[in-house]
Design an enzyme around this catalytic site. Structure first.
Site, PDB file in Angstrom:
ATOM      1  N   ARG A  12       0.849  -1.207   0.000  1.00  0.00           N
ATOM      2  CA  ARG A  12       0.000   0.000   0.000  1.00  0.00           C
ATOM      3  C   ARG A  12       0.872   1.242   0.000  1.00  0.00           C
ATOM      4  O   ARG A  12       2.043   1.210   0.378  1.00  0.00           O
ATOM      5  CB  ARG A  12      -0.879   0.035   1.261  1.00  0.00           C
ATOM      6  CG  ARG A  12      -1.868  -1.096   1.310  1.00  0.00           C
ATOM      7  CD  ARG A  12      -2.960  -0.851   2.312  1.00  0.00           C
ATOM      8  NE  ARG A  12      -2.471  -0.837   3.688  1.00  0.00           N
ATOM      9  CZ  ARG A  12      -2.914  -0.001   4.635  1.00  0.00           C
ATOM     10  NH1 ARG A  12      -3.847   0.887   4.363  1.00  0.00           N
ATOM     11  NH2 ARG A  12      -2.421  -0.055   5.847  1.00  0.00           N
ATOM     12  N   ALA A  83       7.829   0.116   6.077  1.00  0.00           N
ATOM     13  CA  ALA A  83       6.611   0.031   6.890  1.00  0.00           C
ATOM     14  C   ALA A  83       6.622   1.088   7.984  1.00  0.00           C
ATOM     15  O   ALA A  83       7.621   1.253   8.675  1.00  0.00           O
ATOM     16  CB  ALA A  83       6.516  -1.363   7.513  1.00  0.00           C
ATOM     17  N   GLY A  84       5.531   1.783   8.120  1.00  0.00           N
ATOM     18  CA  GLY A  84       5.471   2.807   9.167  1.00  0.00           C
ATOM     19  C   GLY A  84       4.039   3.202   9.468  1.00  0.00           C
ATOM     20  O   GLY A  84       3.135   2.995   8.650  1.00  0.00           O
ATOM     21  N   ILE A  85       3.849   3.736  10.668  1.00  0.00           N
ATOM     22  CA  ILE A  85       2.510   4.154  11.096  1.00  0.00           C
ATOM     23  C   ILE A  85       2.588   5.549  11.710  1.00  0.00           C
ATOM     24  O   ILE A  85       3.679   6.010  12.075  1.00  0.00           O
ATOM     25  CB  ILE A  85       1.906   3.184  12.148  1.00  0.00           C
ATOM     26  CG1 ILE A  85       2.822   3.100  13.402  1.00  0.00           C
ATOM     27  CG2 ILE A  85       1.686   1.804  11.556  1.00  0.00           C
ATOM     28  CD1 ILE A  85       2.163   2.386  14.586  1.00  0.00           C
ATOM     29  N   THR A  86       1.443   6.187  11.816  1.00  0.00           N
ATOM     30  CA  THR A  86       1.357   7.440  12.586  1.00  0.00           C
ATOM     31  C   THR A  86       0.343   7.262  13.722  1.00  0.00           C
ATOM     32  O   THR A  86      -0.635   6.513  13.579  1.00  0.00           O
ATOM     33  CB  THR A  86       0.875   8.626  11.714  1.00  0.00           C
ATOM     34  OG1 THR A  86      -0.364   8.257  11.088  1.00  0.00           O
ATOM     35  CG2 THR A  86       1.887   9.005  10.661  1.00  0.00           C
ATOM     36  N   GLN A 141       7.605  17.973  13.521  1.00  0.00           N
ATOM     37  CA  GLN A 141       6.259  18.329  13.061  1.00  0.00           C
ATOM     38  C   GLN A 141       5.325  18.428  14.249  1.00  0.00           C
ATOM     39  O   GLN A 141       5.299  17.529  15.103  1.00  0.00           O
ATOM     40  CB  GLN A 141       5.755  17.263  12.066  1.00  0.00           C
ATOM     41  CG  GLN A 141       4.287  17.367  11.692  1.00  0.00           C
ATOM     42  CD  GLN A 141       3.918  18.688  11.039  1.00  0.00           C
ATOM     43  OE1 GLN A 141       4.687  19.223  10.235  1.00  0.00           O
ATOM     44  NE2 GLN A 141       2.772  19.246  11.394  1.00  0.00           N
ATOM     45  N   GLN A 144       3.685  15.318  16.072  1.00  0.00           N
ATOM     46  CA  GLN A 144       4.396  14.078  15.706  1.00  0.00           C
ATOM     47  C   GLN A 144       5.698  13.882  16.486  1.00  0.00           C
ATOM     48  O   GLN A 144       6.704  13.457  15.906  1.00  0.00           O
ATOM     49  CB  GLN A 144       4.708  14.081  14.208  1.00  0.00           C
ATOM     50  CG  GLN A 144       3.489  13.848  13.331  1.00  0.00           C
ATOM     51  CD  GLN A 144       3.882  13.322  11.967  1.00  0.00           C
ATOM     52  OE1 GLN A 144       4.710  13.923  11.292  1.00  0.00           O
ATOM     53  NE2 GLN A 144       3.307  12.210  11.551  1.00  0.00           N
ATOM     54  N   TYR A 147       6.558  10.174  15.903  1.00  0.00           N
ATOM     55  CA  TYR A 147       6.923   9.845  14.512  1.00  0.00           C
ATOM     56  C   TYR A 147       8.230  10.538  14.110  1.00  0.00           C
ATOM     57  O   TYR A 147       9.122   9.922  13.515  1.00  0.00           O
ATOM     58  CB  TYR A 147       5.771  10.292  13.614  1.00  0.00           C
ATOM     59  CG  TYR A 147       5.899   9.971  12.147  1.00  0.00           C
ATOM     60  CD1 TYR A 147       5.399   8.769  11.635  1.00  0.00           C
ATOM     61  CD2 TYR A 147       6.449  10.889  11.255  1.00  0.00           C
ATOM     62  CE1 TYR A 147       5.471   8.488  10.278  1.00  0.00           C
ATOM     63  CE2 TYR A 147       6.529  10.613   9.895  1.00  0.00           C
ATOM     64  CZ  TYR A 147       6.027   9.403   9.420  1.00  0.00           C
ATOM     65  OH  TYR A 147       6.104   9.138   8.066  1.00  0.00           O
ATOM     66  N   PRO A 177      10.744  11.346   2.156  1.00  0.00           N
ATOM     67  CA  PRO A 177       9.632  11.924   1.405  1.00  0.00           C
ATOM     68  C   PRO A 177       9.046  13.108   2.162  1.00  0.00           C
ATOM     69  O   PRO A 177       9.036  13.140   3.396  1.00  0.00           O
ATOM     70  CB  PRO A 177       8.601  10.791   1.342  1.00  0.00           C
ATOM     71  CG  PRO A 177       9.317   9.553   1.762  1.00  0.00           C
ATOM     72  CD  PRO A 177      10.416  10.012   2.676  1.00  0.00           C
TER      73      PRO A 177
HETATM   74  N1  CAA Z   1       1.147  24.195  13.443  1.00  0.00           N
HETATM   75  C1  CAA Z   1       0.688  25.010  14.389  1.00  0.00           C
HETATM   76  N2  CAA Z   1      -0.478  24.805  15.036  1.00  0.00           N
HETATM   77  C2  CAA Z   1      -1.181  23.720  14.725  1.00  0.00           C
HETATM   78  C3  CAA Z   1      -0.749  22.818  13.740  1.00  0.00           C
HETATM   79  C4  CAA Z   1       0.466  23.101  13.093  1.00  0.00           C
HETATM   80  N3  CAA Z   1       0.936  22.306  12.130  1.00  0.00           N
HETATM   81  N4  CAA Z   1      -1.657  21.831  13.642  1.00  0.00           N
HETATM   82  C5  CAA Z   1      -2.626  22.113  14.535  1.00  0.00           C
HETATM   83  N5  CAA Z   1      -2.347  23.254  15.160  1.00  0.00           N
HETATM   84  C6  CAA Z   1      -3.133  23.926  16.178  1.00  0.00           C
HETATM   85  C7  CAA Z   1      -4.563  24.139  15.696  1.00  0.00           C
HETATM   86  O1  CAA Z   1      -4.670  25.282  14.914  1.00  0.00           O
HETATM   87  C8  CAA Z   1      -5.284  24.281  17.024  1.00  0.00           C
HETATM   88  O2  CAA Z   1      -5.025  25.559  17.574  1.00  0.00           O
HETATM   89  P1  CAA Z   1      -6.143  26.366  18.411  1.00  0.00           P
HETATM   90  O3  CAA Z   1      -6.424  25.491  19.600  1.00  0.00           O
HETATM   91  O4  CAA Z   1      -5.470  27.656  18.732  1.00  0.00           O
HETATM   92  O5  CAA Z   1      -7.285  26.493  17.459  1.00  0.00           O
HETATM   93  C9  CAA Z   1      -4.550  23.269  17.857  1.00  0.00           C
HETATM   94  O6  CAA Z   1      -3.268  23.092  17.305  1.00  0.00           O
HETATM   95  C10 CAA Z   1      -5.266  21.927  17.783  1.00  0.00           C
HETATM   96  O7  CAA Z   1      -5.095  21.465  18.994  1.00  0.00           O
HETATM   97  P2  CAA Z   1      -5.981  20.244  19.452  1.00  0.00           P
HETATM   98  O8  CAA Z   1      -5.650  20.030  20.869  1.00  0.00           O
HETATM   99  O9  CAA Z   1      -7.402  20.399  19.070  1.00  0.00           O
HETATM  100  O10 CAA Z   1      -5.334  19.123  18.566  1.00  0.00           O
HETATM  101  P3  CAA Z   1      -5.962  17.778  18.127  1.00  0.00           P
HETATM  102  O11 CAA Z   1      -6.046  16.864  19.281  1.00  0.00           O
HETATM  103  O12 CAA Z   1      -7.160  17.998  17.310  1.00  0.00           O
HETATM  104  O13 CAA Z   1      -4.787  17.192  17.199  1.00  0.00           O
HETATM  105  C11 CAA Z   1      -3.178  17.145  15.433  1.00  0.00           C
HETATM  106  C12 CAA Z   1      -4.021  17.982  16.389  1.00  0.00           C
HETATM  107  C13 CAA Z   1      -3.368  15.647  15.649  1.00  0.00           C
HETATM  108  C14 CAA Z   1      -1.717  17.457  15.642  1.00  0.00           C
HETATM  109  C15 CAA Z   1      -3.675  17.531  14.056  1.00  0.00           C
HETATM  110  O14 CAA Z   1      -3.507  18.910  13.894  1.00  0.00           O
HETATM  111  C16 CAA Z   1      -2.909  16.850  12.940  1.00  0.00           C
HETATM  112  O15 CAA Z   1      -3.202  15.714  12.588  1.00  0.00           O
HETATM  113  N6  CAA Z   1      -1.952  17.562  12.390  1.00  0.00           N
HETATM  114  C17 CAA Z   1      -1.164  17.035  11.272  1.00  0.00           C
HETATM  115  C18 CAA Z   1       0.096  16.409  11.779  1.00  0.00           C
HETATM  116  C19 CAA Z   1       0.877  15.966  10.592  1.00  0.00           C
HETATM  117  O16 CAA Z   1       1.355  16.755   9.784  1.00  0.00           O
HETATM  118  N7  CAA Z   1       1.028  14.647  10.427  1.00  0.00           N
HETATM  119  C20 CAA Z   1       1.719  14.133   9.290  1.00  0.00           C
HETATM  120  C21 CAA Z   1       1.002  12.909   8.848  1.00  0.00           C
HETATM  121  S1  CAA Z   1       1.593  12.372   7.263  1.00  0.00           S
HETATM  122  C22 CAA Z   1       3.041  11.669   7.609  1.00  0.00           C
HETATM  123  O17 CAA Z   1       3.442  11.506   8.720  1.00  0.00           O
HETATM  124  C23 CAA Z   1       3.849  11.275   6.410  1.00  0.00           C
HETATM  125  C24 CAA Z   1       5.094  12.007   6.362  1.00  0.00           C
HETATM  126  O18 CAA Z   1       6.137  11.422   6.646  1.00  0.00           O
HETATM  127  C25 CAA Z   1       5.130  13.403   5.910  1.00  0.00           C
END
Ligand code: CAA
Length: 241
Positions: A12, A83-86, A141, A144, A147, A177
Site C-alpha cells: 500500500r 513500513a510505518g505508522i502514525t 512536526q 508528531q 513519529y 519523502p
Molecule cells: N502548526 C501550528 N499549530 C497547529 C498545527 C500546526 N501544524 N496543527 C494544529 N495546530 C493547532 C490548531 O490550529 C489548534 O489551535 P487552536 O487550539 O489555537 O485552534 C490546535 O493546534 C489543535 O489542537 P488540538 O488540541 O485540538 O489538537 P488535536 O487533538 O485535534 O490534534 C493534530 C491535532 C493531531 C496534531 C492535528 O492537527 C494533525 O493531525 N496535524 C497534522 C500532523 C501531521 O502533519 N502529520 C503528518 C502525517 S503524514 C506523515 O506523517 C507522512 C510524512 O512522513 C510526511
C-alpha cells in the site's frame, strides 16, 4: 539471476509504488504487509508480486518471515524498510501507548527488518539497505513527537550502517519523502492539510508515490554504489537540510 528485493509495508501507499518500480526494474520482489489481507490479495492479483504477512515490530516474526522469503525466493540483496505508522497527537495529549506503538513499528521495525538480512549481505559482499524516513524526521512536526523521533532515528541508523557495511559492498541510505498523496497523509484532518501543510509546500501539491519509488530504484541499482549514508529528500522544496 535477478536480485531479490524485500519491501516492508510493500502493498500500500509509497511501499506499493516501490514494489512495482523494483519489479519493473527486473528484481524479484517480496512485499510484506501487517494486516490488510484483502488489499494484499488484490495487490498480488494485479502485480504478481508475492506478499508475506508479519508485524515488523516483532523481531521473531520478522526473522521467521525473512527466512521464509529467502527459502522461497532467494537471498535478499535489497531491503527497503518502508513500513510505518502514525499516531499523531499534540505532545500534551500523546499517550505512552501512542509513543510506544510508533517507536516499535517505525524504529525498532527497521532494526528487525535489516538485522536478519545483514549477515547474508556481508557474506555475499553485496547489499542495498534503503530506509524510508520522512521530512518530519528532518524538521520535526507539530503533533508528531513520536513519529519525528523515529524518522530522525532512521537517519542515524543508515549513517552508522553505511560505515559498517561499506567494505562489505553494502550501502545504506535513506529517502525522506515530503507529504505524498497516500492514505497516511489523507488521514490528516482536511482543514489542517489545506491550511497548515499544503501552503508550506512550494511545489503547491502533494508528491506522488512513484516520485519516491524512483529514488529507491536508483539507490537499489549497481550505479549507486558510491552513495552511502546519504539522504535523498523529495519534498517539493518544503525543507532543505
Ligand atoms: N502548526 C501550528 N499549530 C497547529 C498545527 C500546526 N501544524 N496543527 C494544529 N495546530 C493547532 C490548531 O490550529 C489548534 O489551535 P487552536 O487550539 O489555537 O485552534 C490546535 O493546534 C489543535 O489542537 P488540538 O488540541 O485540538 O489538537 P488535536 O487533538 O485535534 O490534534 C493534530 C491535532 C493531531 C496534531 C492535528 O492537527 C494533525 O493531525 N496535524 C497534522 C500532523 C501531521 O502533519 N502529520 C503528518 C502525517 S503524514 C506523515 O506523517 C507522512 C510524512 O512522513 C510526511
Amino acid at each position: 539471476m535477478a536480485r531479490v528485493a524485500l519491501v516492508t509495508g510493500g502493498t500500500r501507499g509509497i511501499g506499493e509504488a516501490i514494489s512495482k518500480a523494483l519489479k519493473a526494474e527486473g528484481y524479484n520482489v517480496a512485499a510484506t504487509y501487517a494486516g490488510n489481507d484483502e488489499k494484499a490479495a488484490a495487490f498480488t492479483k494485479e502485480t504478481g508480486i508475492k506478499t508475506y504477512k508479519w508485524n515488523v515490530a516483532d523481531y521473531a516474526e520478522s526473522k521467521a518471515g525473512i527466512e521464509k522469503v529467502e527459502a522461497e525466493i532467494g537471498p535478499i540483496d535489497i531491503v527497503v524498510a518502508n513500513a510505518g505508522i502514525t499516531r499523531d497527537a499534540p505532545f500534551h495529549k500523546m499517550s505512552p501507548d501512542q509513543w510506544k506503538e510508533v517507536i516499535d513499528t517505525n524504529l525498532t521495525g527497521v532494526f528487525n527488518t535489516v538485522h536478519p538480512v545483514w549477515p547474508g549481505m556481508r557474506e555475499r559482499k553485496f547489499g542495498r539497505v534503503i530506509v524510508i524516513s520522512s521530512i518530519n524526521g528532518q524538521k520535526g512536526q507539530f503533533g508528531q513527537v513520536n513519529y519525528a523521533a523515529t524518522k530522525a532515528g532512521d537517519l542515524g541508523i543508515v549513517k552508522s550502517l553505511a560505515q559498517e557495511g561499506a567494505r562489505a559492498g553494502i550501502t545504506a541510505n535513506a529517502v525522506c519523502p515530503g507529504y505524498i498523496g497516500t492514505e497516511m497523509v489523507r488521514a490528516i484532518p482536511e482543514e489542517v492539510l489545506n491550511s497548515k501543510i499544503i501552503p508550506q509546500i512550494p511545489a503547491g501539491r502533494l508528491g506522488e508515490p512513484e516520485e519516491i519509488a524512483r529514488c529507491v530504484a536508483f539507490l537499489a541499482s549497481d550505479d549507486s554504489g558510491f552513495i552511502n549514508g546519504s539522504t535523498i529528500s523529495a519534498n517539493g522544496a518544503q525543507f532543505f537540510v
